[in-house]
Design an enzyme around this catalytic site. Structure first.
Site, PDB file in Angstrom:
ATOM      1  N   ARG A  12     -23.623 -69.760  -9.505  1.00 50.48           N
ATOM      2  CA  ARG A  12     -22.368 -69.446  -8.810  1.00 50.48           C
ATOM      3  C   ARG A  12     -21.452 -68.632  -9.719  1.00 50.48           C
ATOM      4  O   ARG A  12     -20.773 -67.717  -9.282  1.00 50.48           O
ATOM      5  CB  ARG A  12     -21.669 -70.746  -8.400  1.00 50.48           C
TER       6      ARG A  12
ATOM      7  N   PHE B 222     -26.144 -70.319   4.359  1.00 50.99           N
ATOM      8  CA  PHE B 222     -26.460 -71.715   4.011  1.00 50.99           C
ATOM      9  C   PHE B 222     -25.398 -72.230   3.029  1.00 50.99           C
ATOM     10  O   PHE B 222     -25.706 -72.703   1.940  1.00 50.99           O
ATOM     11  CB  PHE B 222     -27.860 -71.853   3.382  1.00 50.99           C
TER      12      PHE B 222
ATOM     13  N   SER C 217     -25.448 -73.818   9.738  1.00 49.74           N
ATOM     14  CA  SER C 217     -25.649 -74.302  11.113  1.00 49.74           C
ATOM     15  C   SER C 217     -24.939 -75.633  11.348  1.00 49.74           C
ATOM     16  O   SER C 217     -24.741 -76.048  12.475  1.00 49.74           O
ATOM     17  CB  SER C 217     -27.144 -74.440  11.413  1.00 49.74           C
TER      18      SER C 217
ATOM     19  N   ASP D  96     -29.372 -69.317   0.208  1.00 47.50           N
ATOM     20  CA  ASP D  96     -29.737 -70.554  -0.500  1.00 47.50           C
ATOM     21  C   ASP D  96     -30.151 -71.613   0.510  1.00 47.50           C
ATOM     22  O   ASP D  96     -29.440 -72.592   0.734  1.00 47.50           O
ATOM     23  CB  ASP D  96     -28.536 -71.026  -1.343  1.00 47.50           C
TER      24      ASP D  96
ATOM     25  N   CYS E  45     -35.467 -73.837  -3.340  1.00 45.80           N
ATOM     26  CA  CYS E  45     -35.383 -75.109  -4.076  1.00 45.80           C
ATOM     27  C   CYS E  45     -36.567 -76.010  -3.741  1.00 45.80           C
ATOM     28  O   CYS E  45     -36.537 -77.205  -4.007  1.00 45.80           O
ATOM     29  CB  CYS E  45     -34.054 -75.810  -3.797  1.00 45.80           C
TER      30      CYS E  45
END
Ligand code: SAH
Length: 394
Positions: free
Chosen positions: A210, A226, A249, A298, A338
Site C-alpha cells: 500500500r 476488491f 461486491s 487484490d 493471495c
C-alpha cells in the site's frame, strides 16, 4: 521422552522432518497409538523408534503439525518462549503503526496459530484443534508479556477450524474486552472490525504494498478493485490521487471503506473518493478504456485448495486481461494473488497470458510479496502465499 501418545512413521518418511519441514502427512504414518484424538499432542517416531519431535495431531491430510524437533515438551513455557521470540523479531523490524502480525503459523514455529495485534488487542485464530484447546494458555502468555502491552484477547476461530472436529468454537473475548477498534498503519488510521470482518478484520499483509502504491498516486485516477476496508484507497488519497474509486461486491466492505476514508480525510477532500458496491467482473466489463491510470486488483484467494487451481488461474487471467485492456496508456497495474495453492510462476504466467490477450506492451516494475511480519520458515516454503506484480502498461 515425554509421555505423549505415539505416532510411528513408515520407513524413510522421516526425511522431510529431518529437514525441519513441520508437516506429517497421513500417508506417512505406519502406526498410531490406540485412542489418539484430534487435538492431542503426540510424539513422532521413526520406523526404528527414534524420537523426531512433538506435534499436534488432527484428522486430515496433514495429520501432525510439528512444534519441536527435540525432546522439548509442548507446554505453557514453550508457547511463552515462542511468543517472545516472535515479538523480538517484530521489534527488530520497527513496524510503523499499531497493527501487525505477531504470529504467522509455521513462519513463527507455531503451526496452526495466527495472532494479529491491533493496539492493546490481540486477535487469535486457531487453524488446528490443538491450538483451539491451547487457547487459554496462549491468551495468558500474551497478557503476561509486558512489552507486548496486550490487555484484550479476542478469539476468532468459528470459520478457521475443521468443522468435522465438532469443537464448536465461540468467537469471544478470552481476556479483557472491547476497547477501541481503531489501529494505525504508516500514519493512517483504520477501523478494524474483528467482530464481523473477514480474517482478523484487516489485511495487514498489504502494508508495504500500500505504501508503494502511494508513491505512484500523485495526479492519478485510481481504481481500487476488491477494496474491502479501503486500505489501498486511503494510501492513494494521501498520495495525491486526482480521484479514487473503491469497488467491492460486499455492501459491508463499502461501508467500511467509507468509514476509513472519513477517518483520515475531511469532507471537502473526500469529494475525490467514491465507493461502489458492484461485482468486479461487471464493473471491469462496463468501464471505458482509459478511465483509470492506476488500478489495484487484490481479489480473494481464487484457489483455496490445489484442486481448484485450474479455475483459479483462468480467473486471474480473465480479471487481469480486462484491467490491462482498459487501463489508460502509461497506466500502472498493481495485481495480486493471495492463493497459497498458486505459485509465483503460475501467477506470473496467468498475468503474462492476460497481457498477451489484451495485446498491450507490458513491463514488470516490481515483484511484490508478503511483509516481514508474515515470515516464511525456510523449511516450509508453502508459507509464501502473497504474490504481486506492478506493471507499466504502454
Ligand atoms: N484489498 C483489500 C483486501 C481484499 S479481500 C485490502 O487491502 O484490505 C477481497 C475482497 O474481495 C473482499 O472484500 C470481498 O468482499 C471482495 N470480493 C469477492 N468477490 C468479489 C467480486 N466478485 N467482485 C467484487 N468484490 C469481490
Amino acid at each position: 521422552m515425554q509421555q505423549y501418545p505415539k505416532i510411528t512413521l513408515r520407513k524413510g518418511k522421516e526425511e522431510s522432518l529431518k529437514r525441519f519441514h513441520p508437516w506429517v502427512f497421513s500417508g506417512a504414518i505406519q502406526r498410531a497409538d490406540e485412542g489418539i484424538e484430534e487435538g492431542d499432542t503426540v510424539a513422532v517416531l521413526t520406523s526404528g523408534g527414534e524420537l523426531v519431535g512433538y506435534g499436534h495431531y488432527q484428522i486430515g491430510s496433514i495429520a501432525v503439525r510439528m512444534l519441536t524437533f527435540s525432546d522439548t515438551p509442548i507446554d505453557a513455557a514453550l508457547y511463552s518462549k515462542r511468543l517472545r521470540q516472535a515479538l523480538a523479531m517484530r521489534q527488530a523490524l520497527g513496524i510503523a503503526g499499531t497493527a501487525y502480525r505477531l504470529v504467522h503459523g509455521e513462519g513463527d514455529f507455531l503451526p496452526g496459530l495466527v495472532i494479529d495485534i491491533y493496539g492493546t488487542t490481540a486477535v487469535v485464530q486457531a487453524h488446528s484443534p490443538a491450538m483451539h484447546l491451547a487457547r487459554h494458555i496462549i491468551a495468558d502468555a500474551l497478557c503476561d508479556i509486558e512489552e507486548l502491552h496486550v490487555d484484550n484477547v479476542y478469539y476468532k476461530s468459528e470459520t478457521t477450524l475443521p468443522f468435522k472436529a465438532q469443537l464448536d468454537p465461540q468467537n469471544e473475548y478470552l481476556r479483557g474486552q472491547f476497547v477501541t477498534d481503531i489501529a494505525e498503519e504508516n500514519g493512517l488510521r483504520f477501523h478494524i472490525d474483528w467482530l464481523r470482518g473477514q480474517k482478523t478484520g484487516f489485511f495487514i499483509d498489504q502494508r508495504d504494498n500500500r505504501r508503494l502504491l502511494q508513491q505512484y498516486s500523485q495526479g492519478k485516477r485510481v481504481l481500487n478493485m476488491f477494496c474491502y476496508t479501503g486500505g489501498f484507497s486511503c494510501y492513494a488519497m494521501r498520495g495525491g490521487a486526482l480521484k479514487v474509486d473503491s469497488v467491492d461486491s460486499s455492501a459491508k466492505a463499502i461501508q467500511l471503506t467509507d468509514e476509513n476514508i472519513a477517518l483520515n480525510f475531511d469532507e471537502a477532500d473526500r469529494q475525490r473518493h467514491r465507493a461502489i458496491a458492484v461485482d468486479a467482473f461487471k464493473y471491469l466489463a462496463e468501464m471505458q478504456q482509459g478511465d483509470y491510470d492506476l488500478i489495484v486488483l487484490d481479489p480473494p484467494a481464487f484457489a483455496k485448495h490445489k484442486n481448484a487451481l485450474r479455475n483459479a488461474l483462468i480467473g486471474y487471467r480473465k480479471l487481469n486481461t480486462k484491467a490491462i485492456e482498459k487501463i489508460a496508456h502509461g497506466g500502472i497495474l498493481f495485481t495480486f494473488s493471495c492463493s497459497q495453492a498458486v505459485s509465483r510462476e503460475q501467477f506470473r504466467l496467468a498475468v503474462f497470458s492476460a497481457a498477451a490477450a489484451a495485446r498491450r506492451k507490458v513491463r514488470i516494475l516490481h515483484q511484490l510479496t508478503q511483509p516481514a511480519d508474515h515470515p516464511i520458515n525456510i523449511y516450509h516454503p508453502e508459507g509464501e502465499y502473497l504474490k504481486g506484480l506492478v506493471l507499466y502498461i504502454e
